[in-house]
Design an enzyme around this catalytic site. Structure first.
Site, PDB file in Angstrom:
ATOM      1  N   CYS A   1     -54.337  16.978 -19.801  1.00 43.09           N
ATOM      2  CA  CYS A   1     -55.952  18.068 -18.709  1.00 43.09           C
ATOM      3  C   CYS A   1     -55.308  19.285 -19.444  1.00 43.09           C
ATOM      4  O   CYS A   1     -57.231  19.369 -18.964  1.00 43.09           O
ATOM      5  CB  CYS A   1     -54.946  17.966 -17.113  1.00 43.09           C
TER       6      CYS A   1
ATOM      7  N   HIS B   1     -59.441  22.978 -14.215  1.00 39.58           N
ATOM      8  CA  HIS B   1     -58.921  21.778 -14.195  1.00 39.58           C
ATOM      9  C   HIS B   1     -59.050  20.588 -13.165  1.00 39.58           C
ATOM     10  O   HIS B   1     -58.980  21.626 -11.383  1.00 39.58           O
ATOM     11  CB  HIS B   1     -57.777  21.147 -14.951  1.00 39.58           C
TER      12      HIS B   1
ATOM     13  N   ASN C   1     -59.845  12.862 -10.520  1.00 45.65           N
ATOM     14  CA  ASN C   1     -58.909  13.481 -11.948  1.00 45.65           C
ATOM     15  C   ASN C   1     -59.503  12.794 -13.326  1.00 45.65           C
ATOM     16  O   ASN C   1     -58.792  11.114 -13.175  1.00 45.65           O
ATOM     17  CB  ASN C   1     -57.782  13.853 -11.133  1.00 45.65           C
TER      18      ASN C   1
HETATM   19  N1  COA Z   1     -53.227   6.976   1.156  1.00 45.68           N
HETATM   20  C1  COA Z   1     -52.393   7.029   2.536  1.00 45.68           C
HETATM   21  N2  COA Z   1     -51.093   7.551   2.267  1.00 45.68           N
HETATM   22  C2  COA Z   1     -50.670   7.947   0.818  1.00 45.68           C
HETATM   23  C3  COA Z   1     -51.786   8.095  -0.031  1.00 45.68           C
HETATM   24  C4  COA Z   1     -53.155   7.384  -0.087  1.00 45.68           C
HETATM   25  N3  COA Z   1     -53.659   7.017  -1.046  1.00 45.68           N
HETATM   26  N4  COA Z   1     -50.334   8.792  -1.112  1.00 45.68           N
HETATM   27  C5  COA Z   1     -49.726   8.992  -0.392  1.00 45.68           C
HETATM   28  N5  COA Z   1     -50.069   8.256   0.794  1.00 45.68           N
HETATM   29  C6  COA Z   1     -48.720   8.878   1.803  1.00 45.68           C
HETATM   30  C7  COA Z   1     -46.914   8.676   0.785  1.00 45.68           C
HETATM   31  O1  COA Z   1     -46.797   7.937   1.032  1.00 45.68           O
HETATM   32  C8  COA Z   1     -46.560   9.671   2.241  1.00 45.68           C
HETATM   33  O2  COA Z   1     -46.117   9.261   2.812  1.00 45.68           O
HETATM   34  P1  COA Z   1     -44.806   9.756   3.731  1.00 45.68           P
HETATM   35  O3  COA Z   1     -45.016  11.355   4.303  1.00 45.68           O
HETATM   36  O4  COA Z   1     -45.167   8.421   4.603  1.00 45.68           O
HETATM   37  O5  COA Z   1     -43.700   9.329   3.093  1.00 45.68           O
HETATM   38  C9  COA Z   1     -47.542  11.055   2.446  1.00 45.68           C
HETATM   39  O6  COA Z   1     -48.788  10.456   2.268  1.00 45.68           O
HETATM   40  C10 COA Z   1     -47.776  12.477   1.975  1.00 45.68           C
HETATM   41  O7  COA Z   1     -47.656  12.003   0.495  1.00 45.68           O
HETATM   42  P2  COA Z   1     -47.209  12.974  -0.613  1.00 45.68           P
HETATM   43  O8  COA Z   1     -46.964  12.373  -1.500  1.00 45.68           O
HETATM   44  O9  COA Z   1     -46.231  14.100  -0.206  1.00 45.68           O
HETATM   45  O10 COA Z   1     -49.200  14.102  -0.337  1.00 45.68           O
HETATM   46  P3  COA Z   1     -49.285  15.023  -1.075  1.00 45.68           P
HETATM   47  O11 COA Z   1     -49.961  15.999   0.140  1.00 45.68           O
HETATM   48  O12 COA Z   1     -48.490  15.810  -1.892  1.00 45.68           O
HETATM   49  O13 COA Z   1     -50.751  14.316  -1.680  1.00 45.68           O
HETATM   50  C11 COA Z   1     -51.044  14.543  -3.909  1.00 45.68           C
HETATM   51  C12 COA Z   1     -50.062  13.768  -3.175  1.00 45.68           C
HETATM   52  C13 COA Z   1     -50.756  13.276  -5.312  1.00 45.68           C
HETATM   53  C14 COA Z   1     -52.433  14.224  -3.980  1.00 45.68           C
HETATM   54  C15 COA Z   1     -50.902  15.328  -4.587  1.00 45.68           C
HETATM   55  O14 COA Z   1     -49.492  15.583  -4.799  1.00 45.68           O
HETATM   56  C16 COA Z   1     -51.484  16.151  -6.180  1.00 45.68           C
HETATM   57  O15 COA Z   1     -53.013  16.654  -6.421  1.00 45.68           O
HETATM   58  N6  COA Z   1     -50.645  16.326  -6.831  1.00 45.68           N
HETATM   59  C17 COA Z   1     -50.952  16.811  -8.131  1.00 45.68           C
HETATM   60  C18 COA Z   1     -51.700  16.469  -8.764  1.00 45.68           C
HETATM   61  C19 COA Z   1     -51.582  17.373 -10.756  1.00 45.68           C
HETATM   62  O16 COA Z   1     -51.746  18.501 -10.611  1.00 45.68           O
HETATM   63  N7  COA Z   1     -51.175  16.528 -11.043  1.00 45.68           N
HETATM   64  C20 COA Z   1     -51.366  17.541 -12.740  1.00 45.68           C
HETATM   65  C21 COA Z   1     -52.376  17.235 -13.771  1.00 45.68           C
HETATM   66  S1  COA Z   1     -53.042  15.600 -13.532  1.00 45.68           S
END
Ligand code: COA
Length: 325
Positions: A113, A252, A282
């Site tokens: 990224c 980004h 993304n």
């Molecule tokens: N729909 C519904 N629920 C979902 C889901 C989806 N698409 N994806 C994950 N969940 C659930 C998980 O299973 C979890 O459930 P649980 O609590 O029962 O285990 C819950 O939602 C929370 O998951 P979590 O991973 O803690 O969510 P989050 O708030 O961290 O959001 C991302 C997830 C991926 C959106 C977020 O962490 C993110 O954007 N991360 C950074 C990405 C990044 O910077 N990448 C690097 C640059 S490319």
């Protein structure tokens, strides 16, 4: 060093739109979850016969037209991508041929990224030193080709697209400072395990779904906020500027919550933060690139403005850049 500026921009987004409602039919997710957790409403998907080079070529053509230049005038082409058409040759070679940019040196870089900002920085060095005169820099990705459409943790996040710019020597303004970084100790947070020399493609790797990207989003989220904040502070300090001097930050586009948290830490008001994640998700290296292109097209970046690019991704890598437009 000569002053180096961006003199043309272009983008290409594939036609097909995949909405959150479409994803509700594929995996156990909801528009409400995706919107509130990521800011994404829809993303673009390249068609089966469109490869990354096709996206890059279209964006490059628009950037060349915008700069009023012919491909023959290019002497450097850098494509930032982690989803090349094939392992080799480079996407840049394919683009060079398609554009008939016969005298251009061409190569790809892999910095996920942060790839677009890395590529801008490389091009700036070459032009600044006088090695080359006119460069094409493209961030292009077909992330849909490495997305596991059965994994709701990742498939809602990514999209395909390309953003391009033309760089050359300018009399005033241009790139003021760049700041790049890498922490190779956290490879496990975001990677694509198979298909390289470590795990060549086999029936086992395919069956284990190891040709799709794997991400520990939660852990990355915290590092992304901290690292992007730090990179923005460092690059601005290097430029001898303050946050009050910044007209627009173009980050980004991985998650609107990451972006807003960075903006808050830097004390930037929301109107100084550019967002297009709701339309595209993304797109790795193409995200910062298309965000810059769209900010220019929408008139959010005007002559004399101070623009701050800020990116972070798998590697882990990060890159920030201050430009006087
Ligand atoms: N729909 C519904 N629920 C979902 C889901 C989806 N698409 N994806 C994950 N969940 C659930 C998980 O299973 C979890 O459930 P649980 O609590 O029962 O285990 C819950 O939602 C929370 O998951 P979590 O991973 O803690 O969510 P989050 O708030 O961290 O959001 C991302 C997830 C991926 C959106 C977020 O962490 C993110 O954007 N991360 C950074 C990405 C990044 O910077 N990448 C690097 C640059 S490319």
């Amino acid at each position: 060093m000569r002053k180096v500026g961006i003199v043309g921009v272009g983008e290409y987004l594939p036609q097909r739109v995949l909405t959150n409602a479409d994803l509700e039919k594929l995996v156990d997710t909801s528009d409400e979850w995706i919107t509130t957790r990521t800011g994404i409403k829809e993303r673009r998907l390249a068609s089966g016969d469109e490869a990354v080079s096709d996206l890059a070529i279209n964006a490059a053509k628009e950037a060349l037209a915008n700069a009023h230049l012919n491909p023959e005038e290019l002497d450097l082409i850098i494509i930032a991508t982690i989803t090349p058409d094939m392992q080799f040759p480079s996407v840049a070679s394919i683009v060079q041929n398609a554009l008939s940019a016969k005298t251009a040196v061409a190569f790809d870089i892999s910095a996920a990224c942060a790839g677009f900002v890395y590529a801008l920085s490389i091009a700036q060095q070459f032009i600044g030193l006088g090695t080359y005169k006119i460069a094409l820099v493209v961030g292009a990705e077909k992330l849909s080709s490495v997305t596991d459409w059965q994994d709701r943790n990742t498939c809602v996040l990514f999209g395909d697209g390309a953003g391009a710019c033309i760089l050359k020597e300018v009399k005033s303004g241009g790139i003021i400072s760049t700041y790049l970084g890498c922490d190779g100790s956290k490879l496990e947070l975001l990677n694509l395990p198979a298909g390289g020399s470590r795990l060549p493609a086999s029936h086992e790797t395919v069956n284990a779904r190891q040709h799709f990207l794997k991400m520990q989003g939660n852990e990355l989220f915290k590092i992304a906020v901290k690292t992007m904040t730090d990179a923005a502070e460092k690059v601005l300090k290097q430029a001898g500027l303050k946050f009050s001097d910044v007209d627009l930050i173009i980050p980004h586009q991985a998650n609107s919550r990451i972006i807003m948290a960075v903006g808050k830490r830097l004390g930037l008001s929301e109107d100084k933060i550019f967002l297009n994640i709701e339309k595209y998700g993304n797109m790795s290296s193409a995200s910062t690139a298309t965000a810059l292109v769209e900010a220019v097209k929408e008139g959010r970046v005007k002559k004399g403005d101070i623009v701050l690019l800020d990116s972070f991704g798998a590697g882990l890598v990060w890159g920030a850049c201050v430009i006087k437009w």
